[in-house]
Design a protein around this motif. Structure first.
Motif, PDB file in Angstrom:
ATOM      1  N   LYS A 156     -50.700  57.979 -81.546  1.00  0.00           N
ATOM      2  CA  LYS A 156     -51.666  58.741 -81.893  1.00  0.00           C
ATOM      3  C   LYS A 156     -51.685  59.285 -80.311  1.00  0.00           C
ATOM      4  O   LYS A 156     -51.822  60.176 -79.604  1.00  0.00           O
ATOM      5  CB  LYS A 156     -52.683  58.659 -83.135  1.00  0.00           C
ATOM      6  CG  LYS A 156     -52.503  58.503 -84.346  1.00  0.00           C
ATOM      7  CD  LYS A 156     -52.751  58.220 -85.496  1.00  0.00           C
ATOM      8  CE  LYS A 156     -53.031  58.134 -86.187  1.00  0.00           C
ATOM      9  NZ  LYS A 156     -54.192  58.262 -87.424  1.00  0.00           N
ATOM     10  N   LYS A 186     -50.748  62.729 -78.410  1.00  0.00           N
ATOM     11  CA  LYS A 186     -52.163  63.260 -78.260  1.00  0.00           C
ATOM     12  C   LYS A 186     -51.654  63.652 -77.121  1.00  0.00           C
ATOM     13  O   LYS A 186     -52.094  64.926 -76.137  1.00  0.00           O
ATOM     14  CB  LYS A 186     -53.140  63.199 -78.284  1.00  0.00           C
ATOM     15  CG  LYS A 186     -53.575  63.389 -80.008  1.00  0.00           C
ATOM     16  CD  LYS A 186     -54.800  62.994 -80.057  1.00  0.00           C
ATOM     17  CE  LYS A 186     -55.351  62.611 -81.085  1.00  0.00           C
ATOM     18  NZ  LYS A 186     -56.625  61.760 -81.351  1.00  0.00           N
ATOM     19  N   GLN A 187     -51.119  62.628 -75.858  1.00  0.00           N
ATOM     20  CA  GLN A 187     -51.532  62.857 -73.885  1.00  0.00           C
ATOM     21  C   GLN A 187     -49.206  63.987 -74.363  1.00  0.00           C
ATOM     22  O   GLN A 187     -49.701  64.846 -73.084  1.00  0.00           O
ATOM     23  CB  GLN A 187     -51.016  61.565 -73.757  1.00  0.00           C
ATOM     24  CG  GLN A 187     -52.549  61.170 -73.582  1.00  0.00           C
ATOM     25  CD  GLN A 187     -51.798  59.721 -72.687  1.00  0.00           C
ATOM     26  OE1 GLN A 187     -50.762  59.364 -72.422  1.00  0.00           O
ATOM     27  NE2 GLN A 187     -53.217  58.799 -72.431  1.00  0.00           N
ATOM     28  N   VAL A 221     -48.414  66.460 -76.201  1.00  0.00           N
ATOM     29  CA  VAL A 221     -48.613  66.847 -76.534  1.00  0.00           C
ATOM     30  C   VAL A 221     -49.585  68.003 -75.557  1.00  0.00           C
ATOM     31  O   VAL A 221     -49.627  68.982 -75.212  1.00  0.00           O
ATOM     32  CB  VAL A 221     -49.289  67.261 -77.981  1.00  0.00           C
ATOM     33  CG1 VAL A 221     -50.409  68.577 -77.732  1.00  0.00           C
ATOM     34  CG2 VAL A 221     -48.914  67.096 -79.257  1.00  0.00           C
ATOM     35  N   LYS A 222     -50.580  67.613 -74.708  1.00  0.00           N
ATOM     36  CA  LYS A 222     -51.580  67.882 -74.161  1.00  0.00           C
ATOM     37  C   LYS A 222     -50.307  68.373 -72.811  1.00  0.00           C
ATOM     38  O   LYS A 222     -50.818  69.567 -72.345  1.00  0.00           O
ATOM     39  CB  LYS A 222     -52.785  66.874 -73.331  1.00  0.00           C
ATOM     40  CG  LYS A 222     -53.671  67.610 -73.135  1.00  0.00           C
ATOM     41  CD  LYS A 222     -54.267  66.169 -72.419  1.00  0.00           C
ATOM     42  CE  LYS A 222     -55.354  67.083 -71.124  1.00  0.00           C
ATOM     43  NZ  LYS A 222     -56.702  66.223 -71.314  1.00  0.00           N
TER      44      LYS A 222
END
Length: 175
Positions: free
Chosen positions: A44, A48-49, A51-52
């Motif tokens: 996860k 998230k990284q 997606v960022k």
């Protein structure tokens, strides 16, 4: 034998008693469950990284498009008249032709939009190269491979670990 956390075996009630296969299996199951949960949490975080990075890339592309669209009319006029004044148009000597000044202003705006586009492409490539989920999957496979090949390594029994024969007999008969 005591448990890895230093507690005693509660089934027999004595320090140094062997843990049953059921207790070992329960402990291994608990530890595997914790490992799987940790691997999911890692996936996860890495996702998230990625997606960022993709969001930053999209933001940079949006900024480039906005600059190219809205700044051209305003910045072009200001820059063109600034170039004209810089070349002598402000003192009555005429300076450069305003058409050339507007052309230079347009080129500067395109250069800025191109720079923002390059920044966006750089972040897009970084987001594409991000292999967070693939790293986690490889880690899980590696852990599973290690656990499949794991063999128990019994600890040598010392005189302090030995249990009196009567207690050992009761422990064997109850399991």
């Amino acid at each position: 034998m005591s448990a890895p956390d230093g507690s005693t075996d509660s089934a027999v009630g004595t320090v140094g008693a062997e843990r049953s296969i059921g207790q070992l299996f329960a402990s291994a199951t608990t530890e595997m469950s914790a490992l799987v949960h940790d691997e999911i949490a890692l996936a996860k975080v890495q996702l998230k990284q990625d997606v960022k990075k993709g969001a930053v890339s999209g933001g940079a592309f949006t900024a480039a498009l906005t600059v190219a669209t809205f700044s051209l009319p305003m910045l072009s006029f200001a820059l063109a008249y600034g170039i004209n004044a810089w070349t002598g148009g402000h003192n009555g000597n005429g300076g450069w032709n305003l058409a050339w000044c507007f052309l230079l202003s347009f080129a500067a705006s395109l250069l800025l939009a191109g720079l923002l586009g390059l920044i966006g492409m750089t972040f897009a490539k970084k987001a594409k190269k991000g292999k967070g989920p693939q790293k986690v999957a490889a880690s899980v496979k590696e852990t599973a491979g290690v656990l499949q090949n794991a063999k128990p390594h019994p600890r040598p029994v010392t005189a302090g670990d030995r249990v009196p024969e009567a207690i050992e007999a009761v422990a064997r008969s109850s399991s």
